[in-house]
Design an enzyme around this catalytic site. Structure first.
Site, short mmCIF file in Angstrom:
data_model
loop_
_atom_site.label_atom_id
_atom_site.label_comp_id
_atom_site.label_asym_id
_atom_site.label_seq_id
_atom_site.Cartn_x
_atom_site.Cartn_y
_atom_site.Cartn_z
N ASP A 283 0.86 -1.17 0.00
CA ASP A 283 0.00 0.00 0.00
C ASP A 283 0.91 1.24 0.00
OD1 ASP A 283 -2.19 1.66 0.01
OD2 ASP A 283 -3.25 0.58 1.57
C1 BGC Z 1 -5.25 2.92 0.21
C2 BGC Z 1 -5.35 1.87 -0.88
C3 BGC Z 1 -5.28 2.55 -2.22
C4 BGC Z 1 -3.98 3.32 -2.31
C5 BGC Z 1 -3.72 3.98 -3.64
C6 BGC Z 1 -4.06 3.85 0.01
O1 BGC Z 1 -4.10 4.92 0.90
O2 BGC Z 1 -5.17 2.26 1.46
O3 BGC Z 1 -6.52 1.13 -0.72
O4 BGC Z 1 -5.41 1.62 -3.25
O5 BGC Z 1 -3.99 4.32 -1.31
O6 BGC Z 1 -4.50 5.07 -3.86
#
Ligand code: BGC
Length: 747
Positions: A283
């Site tokens: 993530d």
């Molecule tokens: C979130 C993810 C997301 C990623 C990209 C993160 O803050 O937890 O679910 O896909 O950002 O935007």
């Protein structure tokens, strides 16, 4: 409508190549390509960088172009303009050292331009085909802008409505989440990833993120290994089997180890036990957060831990880019380990057909937000609506009734789309106000509260006045989109602002009150529910929420949605889920007195001694699986084909379902099982299957379910997957708290 019809034009439109000077590298043999790459270039493939939204080629930052030219990046997230996507690919192919195309990714969570209901609402449809269709459309639209990888579906089990990301989930149940997760993956990925309208799906977040303590996003999680296997991992296992191209590691620390550097969960469970060989992406910054969690001394150690935990690609942060070469030089990581990661990433690029056709045709733009797609989104919105209360058959509204439409979300073009919408535009939404006006002509509309959090009661008078002059009040309130989603957790889940006050003022008019609730989670209604005659939970139903809700209110469609989560009476009951344990003192088995009824100076032994709360009891407001119809449905007694089964048998359970009302019904018939005696305590009920059955008035049907021993296996105290013979119970029921059990044994 068949999705194949919708697709035909798109695929044809995408088939001919955009002409650019140099063809991309042809890795008929990925190993060959690997041989031509330096260690630095390989490490470059493991980097996913963020690109600020750029509309034109001129907006692409120089640093982005340089990174591609130097082979320092394998993927970008957040490019969402076709010209930019094609230009980034051109630089990668024509000017980067190995001509390897880029993976362009974006969060396409519940629609791209055409916005579908939030995932929790989609789960309420209990219709996997619909979920698949929604994901397919999202993929067609997103891929038209060159996006070939999304970070969805989110299949985190969510037992706590305080957690803002419950909105993005398919709810609390591992079986329902598995079914919906698989449907979603199939929709995004299509029949073949190399189809230019297919995008790689990412199941997230691995693992346990939804168990955040106190429902506070990013918070610590503790999940004993057997529970992890029984509740949290099954959806991941299901999507791995279904061919999910990638999985995202989570932010949370699980049992003391941050998920994104957790070797046990990622390498042992996901890779070795589940056999996942796709791309494991972190993530956003979650690798380097190992330092903040306090398990890595510095970024280099974080990179080492994540790499050893078998993570392939780092999102945004650059600890791999800056440290992996040194770690190889020091002998802490082998180049073969790096090769394994790069191979997975190149393989995904190959599967997506990017080496053959990295560019996207401009001619596909017209598919976005097309009338056909909007029609499918409206059907999906309609299927997500859950009728929770309907006293005196207030709904459907009767012809000629004078309507007062009140509330902060009746005309909420933006908020009805819900959380995690990056590309949907409110100009494409049709609101409840617009749709109800189109249906009923002249109505009285008073917004009454500027937004869902507002405490300004100045307009209440006007709202009450409108209500008094009408035959029925339709109040549309709940939570704005921004009150759920990532980092948007709430410690209390009552209606925000002065909405409860407004409902009370409206009720005091004596007019029948219909509440249309829009929210990313169940809302605490305990105090206010007696004032509400009819209640429809609409979640955030997307671009076409308005017409779908209006059709339901006026009875043009039937309510078919069922709750994918247990709905608590009050926040203090959370976390709450139907598949709980019996405990040694189940409240159902003992006399129970509410706090108000205790005698004064009651002694220690007056309380009933059961697993309950003395102020609220133990029951939810509405159980998991619950939802009303406009018709009435009766369930006959469930039966088991045999009283005793041998393990190798199939086990069949049936019940007769009858539509005893005056309107057609689509009933979600649910099969629950209890393994009565186990080597460890087992849930009081577990959903094992469901079927949607449509019955015309007066019709009945026997609905049967068949299970195998495999469906009844679970992880024991030693985290071993076992089947334990013995006594079981089955319910064929309309929700988790209904029905009479039939007992059977398996030897
Ligand atoms: C979130 C993810 C997301 C990623 C990209 C993160 O803050 O937890 O679910 O896909 O950002 O935007």
């Amino acid at each position: 409508m068949k999705i194949t019809t919708l697709l035909a034009g798109c695929i044809v439109g995408a088939s001919s190549a955009v002409a650019f000077a140099k063809a991309p590298a042809q890795p008929a043999d990925i190993d060959q390509l690997l041989k031509s790459m330096t260690l630095e270039q390989k490490i470059g493939q493991l980097q996913q960088s963020h690109i600020e939204e750029a509309a034109t080629i001129a907006d692409i930052p120089q640093s982005v172009k340089d990174a591609i030219r130097q082979g320092k990046v394998g993927s970008f997230l957040n490019a969402n303009s076709l010209v930019v996507a094609n230009e980034l690919q051109r630089i990668a192919i024509e000017e980067s050292p190995n001509g390897v195309p880029l993976l362009l990714a974006r969060d396409v969570i519940h629609g791209y331009k055409t916005i579908f209901p939030i995932p929790l609402g989609q789960a309420a449809s209990w219709n996997p085909e619909g979920v698949k269709q929604g994901a397919r459309i999202a993929a067609i639209e997103a891929s038209a802008d060159g996006i070939r990888w999304t970070f969805a579906p989110m299949i985190d089990i969510s037992r706590d409505a305080r957690w803002g990301r419950i909105a993005e989930s398919f709810g609390e149940d591992p079986y329902l989440t598995s079914v919906m997760g698989v449907a979603s993956v199939e929709g995004y990925q299509g029949d073949d990833l190399s189809d230019p309208t297919s995008i790689a799906a990412t199941a997230k977040h691995f693992i346990g993120y939804g168990a955040a303590e106190a429902g506070r996003d990013y918070n610590t999680t503790y999940i004993p290994t057997p529970l992890l296997h029984n509740q949290y991992l099954p959806p991941f296992e299901a999507v791995v089997k279904a061919g999910a191209a990638s999985i995202m590691s989570a932010f949370n620390d699980l049992n003391g180890i941050p998920a994104s550097v957790n070797r046990y969960t990622m390498d042992t469970i996901l890779r070795k036990e589940m056999g996942f060989d796709g791309v494991l992406v972190s993530d956003w910054d979650s690798v380097i957060e190992a330092v903040v969690h306090g398990v890595a001394a510095d970024l280099k150690e974080a990179a080492l831990m994540a790499s050893k935990a078998s993570l392939d690609m780092e999102m945004v942060s650059t600890s791999f880019q800056n440290n992996l070469a040194a770690l190889v030089a020091e002998g802490k990581i082998t180049e073969a380990e790096i090769n394994t990661k790069v191979r997975r990433i190149l393989h995904l690029k190959q599967e997506l057909g990017l080496f053959e056709q990295p560019y996207t045709q401009a001619s596909r733009q017209a598919v976005k937000n097309s009338a056909e797609f909007r029609k499918v989104a409206q059907d999906a919105a309609a299927e997500s609506l859950v009728l929770l209360k309907n006293d005196n058959a207030i709904l459907p509204l009767k012809a000629g009734q004078k309507i007062a439409l009140i509330g902060p979300l009746a005309d909420a073009a933006h908020d009805q789309m819900g959380t995690w919408v990056l590309d949907g535009e409110k100009k494409n939404s049709v609101t409840v106000l617009e749709a109800v006006k189109a249906e009923a002509g002249k109505i009285r509309y008073v917004r009454a509260l500027e937004h869902s959090r507002s405490y300004d009661t100045d307009d209440f008078k006007a709202a009450v006045k409108a209500a008094k002059k009408s035959d029925v009040i339709v109040f549309v309130g709940g939570e704005e989109a921004a009150l759920s989603g990532e980092a948007h957790s709430r410690a209390g889940i009552r209606l925000p602002g002065a909405q409860e006050q407004l409902i009370s003022a409206l009720k005091a008019t004596g007019k029948p009150l219909v509440v249309v609730l829009m929210a990313g989670r169940p809302i605490e209604l305990h105090n206010i529910l007696p004032s509400i005659d009819a209640l429809v939970m609409t979640w955030h139903a997307g671009s076409l929420a308005g017409p779908a809700i209006s059709d339901l209110l006026f009875g043009h469609i039937e309510p078919v949605g069922r709750l994918p989560v247990t709905w608590p009476k009050v926040t203090g009951q959370l976390p709450m889920y139907y598949n709980q344990k019996n405990t040694g003192r189940p409240p159902t088995s003992r006399p129970f007195i509410f706090m108000e009824d205790y005698p004064i100076e009651a002694n220690q032994h007056s309380l009933g001694h059961a697993a309950t709360h003395m102020d609220i009891g133990f029951a939810p407001q509405f159980p998991f699986g619950f939802g009303l119809s406009y018709s009435t449905v009766e369930y006959g007694k469930a039966s088991s084909q045999k009283a005793r089964y041998a393990r190798k048998d199939t086990y069949t359970f049936s019940a007769e379902i009858a539509n005893t009302g005056k309107r057609p019904v689509t009933e979600v018939v649910q099969l629950y099982i209890q393994d009565v005696i186990g080597s460890v305590t087992r849930p009081v009920k577990e959903l094992k299957h469901f079927k949607r059955v449509t019955l015309q008035p007066g019709k009945k049907q026997v609905v049967s379910f068949t299970l195998k021993a495999e469906d009844l296996m679970f992880f024991n105290a030693d985290a071993q997957r076992v089947f334990e013979p013995g006594l079981f119970r089955a319910w064929v029921a309309p929700h988790a708290e209904a029905g009479e059990a039939v007992e059977f044994t398996i030897q």
